[in-house]
Design an enzyme around this catalytic site. Structure first.
Site, mmCIF file in Angstrom:
data_model
loop_
_atom_site.group_PDB
_atom_site.id
_atom_site.type_symbol
_atom_site.label_atom_id
_atom_site.label_comp_id
_atom_site.label_asym_id
_atom_site.label_seq_id
_atom_site.Cartn_x
_atom_site.Cartn_y
_atom_site.Cartn_z
ATOM 1 N N SER A 1 -3.919 11.229 34.280
ATOM 2 C CA SER A 1 -4.041 12.063 33.036
ATOM 3 C C SER A 1 -5.045 11.494 32.119
ATOM 4 O O SER A 1 -5.529 10.454 32.152
ATOM 5 C CB SER A 1 -2.797 12.124 32.259
ATOM 6 O OG SER A 1 -2.692 12.725 31.212
ATOM 7 N N TYR B 1 4.799 7.396 28.703
ATOM 8 C CA TYR B 1 4.242 8.199 29.557
ATOM 9 C C TYR B 1 2.615 7.970 29.769
ATOM 10 O O TYR B 1 2.214 7.679 30.813
ATOM 11 C CB TYR B 1 4.375 9.761 29.347
ATOM 12 C CG TYR B 1 3.550 10.689 30.123
ATOM 13 C CD1 TYR B 1 4.220 11.253 31.300
ATOM 14 C CD2 TYR B 1 1.937 11.090 29.760
ATOM 15 C CE1 TYR B 1 3.197 12.344 32.077
ATOM 16 C CE2 TYR B 1 1.444 12.191 30.350
ATOM 17 C CZ TYR B 1 2.003 12.279 31.678
ATOM 18 O OH TYR B 1 1.268 13.704 32.331
HETATM 19 P P1 NAD Z 1 5.563 19.857 36.603
HETATM 20 O O1 NAD Z 1 6.691 19.683 35.658
HETATM 21 O O2 NAD Z 1 5.218 21.227 37.096
HETATM 22 O O3 NAD Z 1 5.566 18.615 37.648
HETATM 23 C C1 NAD Z 1 6.145 17.860 38.001
HETATM 24 C C2 NAD Z 1 7.164 17.704 38.783
HETATM 25 O O4 NAD Z 1 7.478 16.212 39.201
HETATM 26 C C3 NAD Z 1 8.428 18.235 38.417
HETATM 27 O O5 NAD Z 1 8.342 19.648 39.139
HETATM 28 C C4 NAD Z 1 9.608 17.685 39.253
HETATM 29 O O6 NAD Z 1 10.042 18.197 40.363
HETATM 30 C C5 NAD Z 1 8.935 16.369 39.670
HETATM 31 N N1 NAD Z 1 9.673 15.102 39.244
HETATM 32 C C6 NAD Z 1 9.977 15.033 37.883
HETATM 33 N N2 NAD Z 1 10.819 13.917 37.691
HETATM 34 C C7 NAD Z 1 11.031 13.473 39.020
HETATM 35 C C8 NAD Z 1 11.872 12.412 39.670
HETATM 36 N N3 NAD Z 1 12.546 11.594 38.873
HETATM 37 N N4 NAD Z 1 12.019 12.359 41.162
HETATM 38 C C9 NAD Z 1 10.982 13.196 41.864
HETATM 39 N N5 NAD Z 1 10.419 14.187 41.312
HETATM 40 C C10 NAD Z 1 10.265 14.345 39.876
HETATM 41 O O7 NAD Z 1 4.164 19.499 35.836
HETATM 42 P P2 NAD Z 1 2.719 19.187 36.135
HETATM 43 O O8 NAD Z 1 2.155 19.189 34.697
HETATM 44 O O9 NAD Z 1 2.230 20.096 37.000
HETATM 45 O O10 NAD Z 1 2.930 17.755 36.612
HETATM 46 C C11 NAD Z 1 2.169 17.338 37.675
HETATM 47 C C12 NAD Z 1 1.562 16.263 37.473
HETATM 48 O O11 NAD Z 1 0.258 16.261 36.664
HETATM 49 C C13 NAD Z 1 2.252 14.978 36.767
HETATM 50 O O12 NAD Z 1 1.714 13.510 37.309
HETATM 51 C C14 NAD Z 1 1.774 14.979 35.351
HETATM 52 O O13 NAD Z 1 1.852 13.667 34.561
HETATM 53 C C15 NAD Z 1 0.229 15.378 35.309
HETATM 54 N N6 NAD Z 1 -0.396 15.964 34.267
HETATM 55 C C16 NAD Z 1 -0.031 16.909 33.887
HETATM 56 C C17 NAD Z 1 -0.846 17.521 32.564
HETATM 57 C C18 NAD Z 1 -0.499 18.705 31.922
HETATM 58 O O14 NAD Z 1 -1.020 19.068 30.709
HETATM 59 N N7 NAD Z 1 0.673 19.721 32.414
HETATM 60 C C19 NAD Z 1 -1.782 16.816 32.267
HETATM 61 C C20 NAD Z 1 -2.201 15.557 32.726
HETATM 62 C C21 NAD Z 1 -1.440 15.193 33.920
#
Ligand code: NAD
Ligand code: MG
Length: 295
Positions: free
Chosen positions: A188, A201
């Site tokens: 991230s 986080y």
């Molecule tokens: P999202 O909520 O759609 O995806 C995250 C997924 O992680 C969830 O759908 C869930 O099924 C899974 N998860 C959570 N806890 C879990 C656990 N204990 N065991 C198994 N699975 C678990 O959100 P997203 O934003 O698409 O996140 C995907 C990645 O992108 C993550 O690593 C997040 O840190 C990263 N990210 C997101 C953003 C943002 O702004 N959305 C920014 C930077 C990085």
């Protein structure tokens, strides 16, 4: 001469303000307003991942769903790992199958070594091997107002789910990965520009960058490349279940693009790093941040 269809990237996707909204962990895509764009009507595959097998964690929603859809349209079968959002996971499965590829669902909490082992074993049983491993699942707790709110239980869980699971999944997956396989880990912008409200986080995301760079060195001898994607703000359930409703309404406003990314805008980076087009790229961090510099 015909004119090329070009658009200002700032204007390509929806801008804030969004309707004020908030969800509880882990959040549901179906509850988001507006619904996110995962590339359903736009992503066109070119056979770049033909007949490869991908295992993607957190593939039910958000970035993971967009990557699953793109990989399937590029010709890959997709293992969809997720926590417990069965409705969202079924929609990702539908999108993969609609692309003519095989999908399998693997629900489970990846906060323990045993659960990570079971995921890999189940995926190996379903598909026979793993060619592309995308470690993308993460938890982001509610934004806090003071540092003391980050208690031991919360911080340790963040590290278990977000980074320790990567050590475990990779360790168990390696016997199923041949030369030419790839690992892609989701970090991230928070690794570089941490927000105090989600410092637990952010620290896990910093650890993911270091882990991935070192893992690339550890595995290139076996012909396995390892890279990282570092997204900026993306419109996903992770965001709306972490920040308060008024913050979600203005999410992405401070970005140089004046808007968040949609998950569909992340998927091409994951396709590039998974395909042979990135054959000389390993140990790299690819920022998809909308203009906020990494570092
Ligand atoms: P999202 O909520 O759609 O995806 C995250 C997924 O992680 C969830 O759908 C869930 O099924 C899974 N998860 C959570 N806890 C879990 C656990 N204990 N065991 C198994 N699975 C678990 O959100 P997203 O934003 O698409 O996140 C995907 C990645 O992108 C993550 O690593 C997040 O840190 C990263 N990210 C997101 C953003 C943002 O702004 N959305 C920014 C930077 C990085
Ligand atoms: Mg989800």
């Amino acid at each position: 001469m015909t004119k090329a269809a070009m658009k200002d990237p700032k204007e390509l996707k929806q801008k804030p303000p969004f309707p004020a909204q908030e969800q509880e962990h882990p959040g549901a895509e179906s509850g988001m307003q507006p619904r996110a764009d995962h590339g359903e009507s736009s992503y066109r595959g070119l056979g770049r991942l033909k007949d490869r097998v991908a295992l993607i964690t957190g593939a039910d929603s958000g970035i993971g769903r967009a990557v699953a859809l793109a990989y399937a349209r590029e010709g890959a079968d997709v293992g969809i790992a997720y926590l417990n959002e069965h409705e969202d996971a079924n929609e990702t499965r539908r999108l993969v199958e609609e692309a003519g590829r095989k999908a399998a669902l693997f629900p489970g909490d990846l906060s323990s070594d045993a659960a990570c082992k079971k995921l890999v074993e189940d995926a190996a049983k379903a598909f026979g091997r793993i060619d592309i491993l995308v470690n993308n699942a993460a938890e982001q707790g509610k934004a806090v107002e003071s540092f003391e709110e980050l208690d031991a239980e919360r911080v340790e869980r963040a590290f278990r789910v977000n980074i320790l699971s990567m050590f475990h999944i990779v360790r168990h997956a390696l016997p199923h990965m041949k030369p030419g396989s790839v690992i892609i880990n989701t970090s991230s912008i928070q690794a570089y520009q941490p927000r105090p409200e989600i410092l637990d986080y952010a620290a896990t995301k910093g650890a993911i960058v270091t882990f991935s760079k070192g893992l690339a060195k550890a595995l290139i001898g076996r012909g396995i490349r390892v890279n990282t994607v570092a997204p900026g703000p993306v419109w996903t359930p992770l965001v709306v279940q972490s920040f308060p409703a008024n913050k979600n309404a203005e999410f992405g406003q401070n970005s140089p693009m004046e808007r968040p990314a949609q998950p569909a805008e992340l998927a091409p980076a994951y396709v590039f790093l998974a395909s042979d087009e990135s054959s000389y790229v390993t140990g790299e961090v690819l920022g998809v941040t909308g203009g906020k510099p990494l570092g």
